[in-house]
Scaffold this active site. Structure first.
Site, PDB file in Angstrom:
ATOM      1  N   ALA A  67       0.856  -1.184   0.000  1.00 28.01           N
ATOM      2  CA  ALA A  67       0.000   0.000   0.000  1.00 28.01           C
ATOM      3  C   ALA A  67       0.891   1.232   0.000  1.00 28.01           C
ATOM      4  O   ALA A  67       2.043   1.183   0.444  1.00 28.01           O
ATOM      5  CB  ALA A  67      -0.911  -0.017   1.221  1.00 28.01           C
ATOM      6  N   GLY A 111       0.768  -5.045   0.979  1.00 27.41           N
ATOM      7  CA  GLY A 111      -0.380  -5.165   0.091  1.00 27.41           C
ATOM      8  C   GLY A 111      -0.049  -5.814  -1.237  1.00 27.41           C
ATOM      9  O   GLY A 111      -0.920  -6.400  -1.879  1.00 27.41           O
ATOM     10  N   GLU A 114      -0.304  -9.398  -0.520  1.00 24.84           N
ATOM     11  CA  GLU A 114      -1.730  -9.695  -0.315  1.00 24.84           C
ATOM     12  C   GLU A 114      -2.481  -9.701  -1.649  1.00 24.84           C
ATOM     13  O   GLU A 114      -3.349 -10.552  -1.882  1.00 24.84           O
ATOM     14  CB  GLU A 114      -2.336  -8.652   0.636  1.00 24.84           C
ATOM     15  CG  GLU A 114      -1.747  -8.770   2.040  1.00 24.84           C
ATOM     16  CD  GLU A 114      -2.125  -7.603   2.933  1.00 24.84           C
ATOM     17  OE1 GLU A 114      -1.814  -6.454   2.556  1.00 24.84           O
ATOM     18  OE2 GLU A 114      -2.719  -7.835   3.989  1.00 24.84           O
ATOM     19  N   GLU A 134       4.547  -4.941   7.284  1.00 19.16           N
ATOM     20  CA  GLU A 134       3.759  -3.883   7.936  1.00 19.16           C
ATOM     21  C   GLU A 134       4.177  -3.657   9.381  1.00 19.16           C
ATOM     22  O   GLU A 134       4.081  -2.546   9.903  1.00 19.16           O
ATOM     23  CB  GLU A 134       2.262  -4.239   7.876  1.00 19.16           C
ATOM     24  CG  GLU A 134       1.645  -4.140   6.491  1.00 19.16           C
ATOM     25  CD  GLU A 134       1.724  -5.427   5.683  1.00 19.16           C
ATOM     26  OE1 GLU A 134       2.549  -6.315   6.012  1.00 19.16           O
ATOM     27  OE2 GLU A 134       0.958  -5.543   4.714  1.00 19.16           O
TER      28      GLU A 134
HETATM   29  N1  CAA Z   1       4.598   3.226  -0.671  1.00 25.23           N
HETATM   30  C1  CAA Z   1       5.015   4.383  -1.188  1.00 25.23           C
HETATM   31  N2  CAA Z   1       6.197   4.518  -1.795  1.00 25.23           N
HETATM   32  C2  CAA Z   1       6.993   3.434  -1.873  1.00 25.23           C
HETATM   33  C3  CAA Z   1       6.612   2.198  -1.344  1.00 25.23           C
HETATM   34  C4  CAA Z   1       5.343   2.108  -0.705  1.00 25.23           C
HETATM   35  N3  CAA Z   1       4.882   0.964  -0.196  1.00 25.23           N
HETATM   36  N4  CAA Z   1       7.628   1.316  -1.548  1.00 25.23           N
HETATM   37  C5  CAA Z   1       8.585   1.978  -2.202  1.00 25.23           C
HETATM   38  N5  CAA Z   1       8.218   3.268  -2.398  1.00 25.23           N
HETATM   39  C6  CAA Z   1       8.979   4.328  -3.048  1.00 25.23           C
HETATM   40  C7  CAA Z   1      10.125   4.792  -2.169  1.00 25.23           C
HETATM   41  O1  CAA Z   1       9.656   5.727  -1.210  1.00 25.23           O
HETATM   42  C8  CAA Z   1      11.055   5.394  -3.187  1.00 25.23           C
HETATM   43  O2  CAA Z   1      10.589   6.676  -3.522  1.00 25.23           O
HETATM   44  P1  CAA Z   1      11.651   7.913  -3.729  1.00 25.23           P
HETATM   45  O3  CAA Z   1      12.472   7.473  -4.929  1.00 25.23           O
HETATM   46  O4  CAA Z   1      10.773   9.065  -4.004  1.00 25.23           O
HETATM   47  O5  CAA Z   1      12.452   7.995  -2.481  1.00 25.23           O
HETATM   48  C9  CAA Z   1      10.855   4.501  -4.414  1.00 25.23           C
HETATM   49  O6  CAA Z   1       9.607   3.821  -4.210  1.00 25.23           O
HETATM   50  C10 CAA Z   1      11.946   3.459  -4.556  1.00 25.23           C
HETATM   51  O7  CAA Z   1      12.039   2.752  -3.328  1.00 25.23           O
HETATM   52  P2  CAA Z   1      13.437   2.550  -2.539  1.00 25.23           P
HETATM   53  O8  CAA Z   1      14.347   3.683  -2.820  1.00 25.23           O
HETATM   54  O9  CAA Z   1      13.110   2.273  -1.117  1.00 25.23           O
HETATM   55  O10 CAA Z   1      13.979   1.233  -3.285  1.00 25.23           O
HETATM   56  P3  CAA Z   1      14.937   0.094  -2.660  1.00 25.23           P
HETATM   57  O11 CAA Z   1      15.293  -0.768  -3.812  1.00 25.23           O
HETATM   58  O12 CAA Z   1      16.005   0.712  -1.840  1.00 25.23           O
HETATM   59  O13 CAA Z   1      13.983  -0.717  -1.651  1.00 25.23           O
HETATM   60  C11 CAA Z   1      11.952  -1.836  -0.960  1.00 25.23           C
HETATM   61  C12 CAA Z   1      12.869  -1.420  -2.144  1.00 25.23           C
HETATM   62  C13 CAA Z   1      12.649  -2.855  -0.058  1.00 25.23           C
HETATM   63  C14 CAA Z   1      10.696  -2.467  -1.582  1.00 25.23           C
HETATM   64  C15 CAA Z   1      11.573  -0.597  -0.132  1.00 25.23           C
HETATM   65  O14 CAA Z   1      11.094   0.400  -1.012  1.00 25.23           O
HETATM   66  C16 CAA Z   1      10.506  -0.832   0.894  1.00 25.23           C
HETATM   67  O15 CAA Z   1      10.787  -1.383   1.958  1.00 25.23           O
HETATM   68  N6  CAA Z   1       9.265  -0.383   0.606  1.00 25.23           N
HETATM   69  C17 CAA Z   1       8.168  -0.445   1.552  1.00 25.23           C
HETATM   70  C18 CAA Z   1       7.611  -1.867   1.684  1.00 25.23           C
HETATM   71  C19 CAA Z   1       6.508  -1.894   2.702  1.00 25.23           C
HETATM   72  O16 CAA Z   1       6.679  -1.562   3.868  1.00 25.23           O
HETATM   73  N7  CAA Z   1       5.281  -2.299   2.265  1.00 25.23           N
HETATM   74  C20 CAA Z   1       4.146  -2.414   3.132  1.00 25.23           C
HETATM   75  C21 CAA Z   1       3.298  -1.198   3.008  1.00 25.23           C
HETATM   76  S1  CAA Z   1       1.970  -1.190   4.194  1.00 25.23           S
HETATM   77  C22 CAA Z   1       0.728  -2.108   3.497  1.00 25.23           C
HETATM   78  O17 CAA Z   1       0.878  -2.687   2.422  1.00 25.23           O
HETATM   79  C23 CAA Z   1      -0.586  -2.160   4.267  1.00 25.23           C
HETATM   80  C24 CAA Z   1      -1.513  -3.252   3.829  1.00 25.23           C
HETATM   81  O18 CAA Z   1      -1.392  -4.380   4.258  1.00 25.23           O
HETATM   82  C25 CAA Z   1      -2.624  -2.961   2.922  1.00 25.23           C
END
Ligand code: CAA
Length: 260
Positions: A67, A111, A114, A134
């Site tokens: 998400a 998500g 999921e 999460e």
């Molecule tokens: N939401 C919004 N933006 C996201 C995102 C997310 N879930 N995941 C990645 N991005 C964005 C980053 O903020 C980044 O943006 P900027 O370039 O503007 O800084 C861009 O995508 C590239 O990401 P990274 O620089 O972090 O790339 P990386 O290769 O270093 O890492 C990653 C990749 C491990 C996937 C890392 O991005 C990450 O940990 N992302 C978040 C994953 C996460 O926590 N997901 C769960 C979300 S909560 C949820 O999903 C609730 C639910 O159950 C419904």
């Protein structure tokens, strides 16, 4: 056709629908617009009589990184509860009656994992990474992760994933039964489309009944589930496709199903 901003839509051989998540700068983070567009695209393919199967995919780097954290960071409980934000339209995917195959490369997190699990089966590229991180954000999975992951991989691994937030690679995901096949990334779409083309040539009625019956296994006890299956099985003898399929076998020719 309809214009989408966060997904692209194609067909293969006029019988497979392909939806590609397309927010590359955000690693296909799932915001409300994307989930609305995805729901519309899936419903349009579901309603299209030419389409027999749907493939949902992302990019090489990310199926979906979850998400959209930027979109939800400032929400209060009152916001998300009253507006049913973040997850409001997700369960609509469950209403799709034709098979949906997830072709997953790269990150399928939160998500994203999921969403892949809401599909009927997952074909993974060897670089796929699955996780429910999460917990690291101070929340828990909110789109079925705590329910579908234990059904897919069992309690111990599901707890491990949900409590530590660690990722599973494609090999572990295949061992655990989360994904049905793992292939090299450059073969991912061939593999998924190959499966989708096979499915789309079978009797649409039998395919939809098989999906409905397998899904029933997660909603009922064994006796009720077996009875549900038996009723559907018997009902398929009312179709022309059953006559065609069995006659084709007995006369040693390829069946041509009319989906009747
Ligand atoms: N939401 C919004 N933006 C996201 C995102 C997310 N879930 N995941 C990645 N991005 C964005 C980053 O903020 C980044 O943006 P900027 O370039 O503007 O800084 C861009 O995508 C590239 O990401 P990274 O620089 O972090 O790339 P990386 O290769 O270093 O890492 C990653 C990749 C491990 C996937 C890392 O991005 C990450 O940990 N992302 C978040 C994953 C996460 O926590 N997901 C769960 C979300 S909560 C949820 O999903 C609730 C639910 O159950 C419904």
């Amino acid at each position: 056709g309809t214009h989408f901003e966060t997904i692209t839509v194609h067909t293969e051989a006029d019988k497979v629908g392909i939806v590609t998540l397309n927010r590359p700068k955000q690693l296909n983070a799932l915001n409300d617009q994307l989930m609305d567009e995805l729901g519309q695209a899936l419903q349009a393919f579901d309603a299209d009589p030419a389409i027999g199967c749907i493939v949902l995919t992302g990019s090489e780097k990310a199926f979906a990184a979850g998400a959209d954290i930027a979109a939800m960071a400032k929400y209060s409980f009152a916001d998300v509860y009253k507006g049913d934000y973040i997850t409001r339209n997700w369960e609509s995917i469950r209403g799709i009656r034709k098979p949906v195959i997830a072709a997953v490369s790269g990150f399928a997190l939160g998500g994203g994992c999921e969403l892949a699990m809401m599909c009927d089966f997952i074909i993974a590229a060897d670089n796929a990474r699955f996780g429910q991180p999460e917990i690291k954000l101070g929340v828990i999975p909110g789109a079925g992760g705590t329910q579908r992951l234990p059904r897919a991989v069992g309690k111990s691994k599901a707890m491990d994933m949900a409590l530590t937030g660690r990722m599973m690679d494609a090999a572990e995901a295949e061992r655990a039964g989360l994904v049905s096949r793992v292939v090299p990334f450059d073969k991912l779409m061939d593999e998924a489309l190959g499966a989708a083309l096979i499915i789309s040539d079978f009797s649409r009625i039998a395919v939809m009944a098989a999906k409905e019956s397998v899904n029933r296994a997660f909603e009922s006890g064994l006796s009720d589930g077996v009875m549900f299956e038996r009723r559907l099985f018997h009902s398929l003898f009312a179709t022309a496709d059953q006559k065609e399929g069995m006659d084709a076998f007995l006369t040693k020719r390829k069946a041509v199903f009319q989906h009747q």
